[in-house]
Design a protein around this motif. Structure first.
Motif, mmCIF file in Angstrom:
data_model
loop_
_atom_site.group_PDB
_atom_site.id
_atom_site.type_symbol
_atom_site.label_atom_id
_atom_site.label_comp_id
_atom_site.label_asym_id
_atom_site.label_seq_id
_atom_site.Cartn_x
_atom_site.Cartn_y
_atom_site.Cartn_z
ATOM 1 N N PRO A 52 -22.026 54.489 -37.183
ATOM 2 C CA PRO A 52 -21.027 53.878 -36.386
ATOM 3 C C PRO A 52 -20.163 54.639 -35.431
ATOM 4 C CG PRO A 52 -20.599 53.822 -38.582
ATOM 5 C CD PRO A 52 -21.806 54.348 -38.452
ATOM 6 N N ASP A 53 -20.116 56.047 -35.639
ATOM 7 C CA ASP A 53 -19.123 56.752 -34.861
ATOM 8 C C ASP A 53 -19.905 57.519 -33.727
ATOM 9 O OD1 ASP A 53 -20.803 58.457 -36.281
ATOM 10 O OD2 ASP A 53 -18.954 59.551 -37.085
ATOM 11 N N GLU A 54 -21.310 57.003 -33.486
ATOM 12 C CA GLU A 54 -22.207 57.674 -32.408
ATOM 13 C C GLU A 54 -22.249 56.783 -31.062
ATOM 14 O OE1 GLU A 54 -25.046 60.459 -35.748
ATOM 15 O OE2 GLU A 54 -25.700 58.390 -34.865
ATOM 16 N N TYR A 55 -21.535 55.907 -31.106
ATOM 17 C CA TYR A 55 -21.675 54.957 -29.739
ATOM 18 C C TYR A 55 -21.488 55.596 -28.700
ATOM 19 C CZ TYR A 55 -22.615 50.416 -31.491
ATOM 20 O OH TYR A 55 -22.885 49.107 -32.414
ATOM 21 N N ASP A 56 -20.137 56.695 -28.717
ATOM 22 C CA ASP A 56 -20.060 57.126 -27.486
ATOM 23 C C ASP A 56 -21.057 58.139 -27.071
ATOM 24 O OD1 ASP A 56 -17.370 56.107 -27.271
ATOM 25 O OD2 ASP A 56 -16.515 57.529 -28.386
ATOM 26 N N ALA A 57 -21.560 58.741 -28.052
ATOM 27 C CA ALA A 57 -22.860 59.679 -27.632
ATOM 28 C C ALA A 57 -23.817 59.138 -27.087
ATOM 29 C CB ALA A 57 -23.308 60.445 -28.943
ATOM 30 N N LEU A 58 -24.119 57.785 -27.505
ATOM 31 C CA LEU A 58 -25.071 56.892 -26.909
ATOM 32 C C LEU A 58 -24.917 56.568 -25.400
ATOM 33 C CD1 LEU A 58 -27.849 54.945 -27.306
ATOM 34 C CD2 LEU A 58 -26.203 53.357 -28.148
#
Lengths: 441, 211
Positions: A143-149
């Motif tokens: 869930p905390d990887e949205y920004d990376a994507l």
């Protein structure tokens, strides 16, 4: 006139012309050439809401050739000669309107070379005699990887997603971002020297070599089919952004949590994915020289979310992808898996004749009423009937479908989903039905 | 307060629910009462799902909320958790060769909030594992889930395995999921096909005799 200057309708007409007269195909006989043109014309008219000579039919034979030819999916995923034998047997034994080459039978060897974890297949996570491969839903993206994507999808794929779904590429997580290469590169090379990173590249090279062998056989089968007069109807596959995230990145659980806990990120990610889906789809269609693309739709179905959630989370980015393809002259077949009974008036807003709707469990008679004047309808003989019923029952069911949905044109007979085994006579019954009941006078 | 707690949970107000849970724990309230209220909240969620007001996202999210509440409450429990009364036993699972579990988990959820004691065997369950579970639990109801067409045969084989083990007559079998329908029910010789999780609940109720 330059391609970019053409209107969507002109582009579509160009693409359909090329489908009708494929430049590189040498037909095995004048008769085969004529049958090819008849078949393409039949589909082209139905897809564009016109009346063809008769109702066309797509047989539900995605992976069926394997069992039909007395082998199984496991064998053909590893033995390309067997794959060729099975698929050519199916080609020659059925006088179908279209033909699906074994492009959806992945190479088990290539998948094994990279230790693919996103799917299980017969002999690899599923028992050898299982007749399908299946996706493993997991939280492949946290869930905390949205920004990376969102910030850099390629980087996210290379260094986060791929190391998770390909066991052999686990060490790619140690690579530096490729955009961080120094001007005088010194340390930037370092992680490429690590044995485990090198093993990852070796695995990719092996998967590539294996795929070349596989692709040569698939290409050969496709050519034989074309030369014999059987057109393909799938220029490629594309997905709705919500499904890309829900199927292969966050999983159903994950994406549904995100709808509550981080809706803005979810929207931003779908906006980021949409242009990637569009570009990939256009490339596929251009390479295949078939102007039709197949979009299997998963998580927007009636039972997955409310109408309001569909309108908020699923429809906007999905529509964006569809319209971008339509504007490129491509005709998407939108395959609504499950049921879409509560979506018919929403999906009706797409331009007339621009898409086809392929239904699985939706009440197709109602769909014809609601959508019949705006979109070609495809479907939906139940797979249960095809696999457990008699040819007579199948034919009778097809007759009803043809009578109601075929009225005025704009209809293609097909099954609700693919079947993997069952009586070939039930598939022949579908072909008999379109020939007997589906002729337009 | 308990009533509004139940409603906050049913309305999926994450922040408020967690805040209030903490407050109730801090005030020294019996943890079992908090759990009992959570259960009532989940019952309302299940009802709203059955009524078409809630969908899968709400079920998933409510399950997550319950997990968080339980995690907060657990450390304060004295250990002697009183068993909540259950309506009856049901065994469920996705048949061999099929690894789909979204529908299966919805059925699990709905049976659970309706008071059933559910044994969920998970996915790709071989026939003999179903047989063993039916013997071990003595559950009168079995739910077979499947998404794909190969599940037709796997369901048939599971029913046959129960016959062979001599326990078919003690068990009512319902099937559901993806490409299943009443034709498949006949083919597999199951007792009923259910088109959704609500159907699974009413079948289980009918067979076990609860209202």
């Amino acid at each position: 006139m330059a391609w970019a200057g053409l209107s969507p309708e002109e582009k579509r007409s160009e693409r359909f012309k090329r489908w009708l007269s494929p430049p590189a195909v040498k037909f095995s006989s004048p008769q085969a050439g004529k049958l090819y043109k008849d078949r393409v014309t039949r589909f082209a008219k139905a897809l564009q809401l016109q009346k063809p000579d008769r109702v066309p039919c797509i047989l539900p034979a995605g992976l069926y050739a394997a069992t039909y030819a007395g082998t199984n999916l496991h064998t053909v995923m590893y033995d390309y000669d067997e794959m060729k034998r099975a698929w050519l047997k199916l080609l020659h034994d059925f006088e179908a309107d279209t033909y699906i080459p074994p492009a959806l039978v992945p190479s088990g060897r290539a998948l094994e070379a990279v230790d693919y974890k996103l799917y299980k297949w017969p002999g690899h996570g599923l028992s050898t005699n299982t007749l399908s491969y299946q996706a493993v839903e997991a939280e492949w993206m946290k869930p905390d990887e949205y920004d990376a994507l969102i910030n850099d999808p390629s980087d996210f794929w290379l260094r986060t997603y791929m190391p998770r779904v390909f066991g052999a590429l686990k060490a790619f997580g140690q690579l530096p971002p490729l955009t961080s290469f120094e001007e005088i590169a010194t340390m930037s090379f370092l992680s490429f020297g690590l044995p485990e990173v090198q093993a990852g590249f070796q695995a990719l090279l092996e998967a590539g070599r294996e795929t070349l062998r596989w692709a040569a056989v698939v290409g050969e089968v496709s050519q034989v089919a074309l030369q014999a007069g059987y057109p393909g109807i799938m220029g490629g596959l594309a997905k709705a952004p919500f499904d890309t995230l829900g199927d292969t990145l966050r999983g159903t659980q994950g994406i549904m949590m995100d709808m509550f806990q981080r809706p803005d990120k979810l929207h931003a990610a779908m906006d980021r994915i949409a242009p990637l889906a569009i570009a990939g789809a256009i490339n596929g269609v251009n390479a295949a020289n078939v102007p039709v693309i197949f979009m299997p739709l998963h998580k927007g179905a009636d039972t997955f979310m409310s109408r309001k959630q569909y309108e908020t989370f699923y429809w906007p980015s999905f529509k964006k992808v569809v319209m971008a393809l339509v504007n490129e002259g491509i005709l998407p077949i939108l395959f609504a898996e499950g049921s879409y009974n509560d979506r018919l008036d929403i999906i009706k807003e797409l331009p007339r004749g621009a898409v086809a709707w392929y239904f699985d469990k939706t009440d197709i008679f109602r769909a014809k009423e609601v959508l019949g004047n705006t979109a070609c309808i495809v479907g939906n003989v139940p797979t249960s009937l095809l696999m457990t019923g008699t040819p007579r029952e199948v034919k009778e069911h097809c007759r009803k479908l043809i009578e109601v949905c075929g009225k005025g044109g704009g209809y293609i007979l097909a099954a609700g989903a693919n079947i993997d085994e069952g009586s070939p006579d039930n598939l022949r019954a579908m072909m008999e039905a379109v020939k007997e009941y589906g002729v337009y006078r | 307060m308990p009533e509004s707690y139940v409603n906050l949970l049913a309305d999926l107000k994450e922040d408020e629910v967690l805040k209030l849970t903490k407050k109730r724990i801090d005030s020294g309230e019996d943890p079992m009462k908090i759990l009992e209220d959570s259960r009532k909240g989940m019952e309302i969620v299940g009802k709203r799902f059955a009524d078409g007001e809630y969908f899968l996202p709400e079920l998933v999210f409510s399950g997550e909320l319950l997990k968080q509440v339980t995690a907060m409450v657990k450390p304060h429990m004295s250990g002697k958790a009183t068993q909540v009364k259950k309506a009856g036993k049901v065994v469920i699972g996705t048949v061999a060769g099929d690894i789909h579990d979204i529908g299966l988990n919805i059925v699990d959820f709905m049976l659970d909030v309706n008071g059933f004691d559910v044994t969920n065997l998970g996915v790709d369950v071989p026939a003999d594992k179903f047989v063993k579970a039916m013997k071990d639990t003595k559950a009168p109801v079995l739910g077979l889930s499947g998404f794909l067409t190969p599940a037709f045969d796997a369901m048939k084989e599971t029913v046959e395995a129960l016959e062979k083990a001599g326990i078919r007559k003690n068990v009512k079998i319902m099937i559901g999921g993806g490409q299943m329908d009443d034709e498949v029910r006949k083919y597999a010789k199951a007792d009923a096909f259910g088109k959704d999780a609500m159907a699974a609940v009413s079948l289980a109720k009918k067979w076990i005799g609860v209202n």
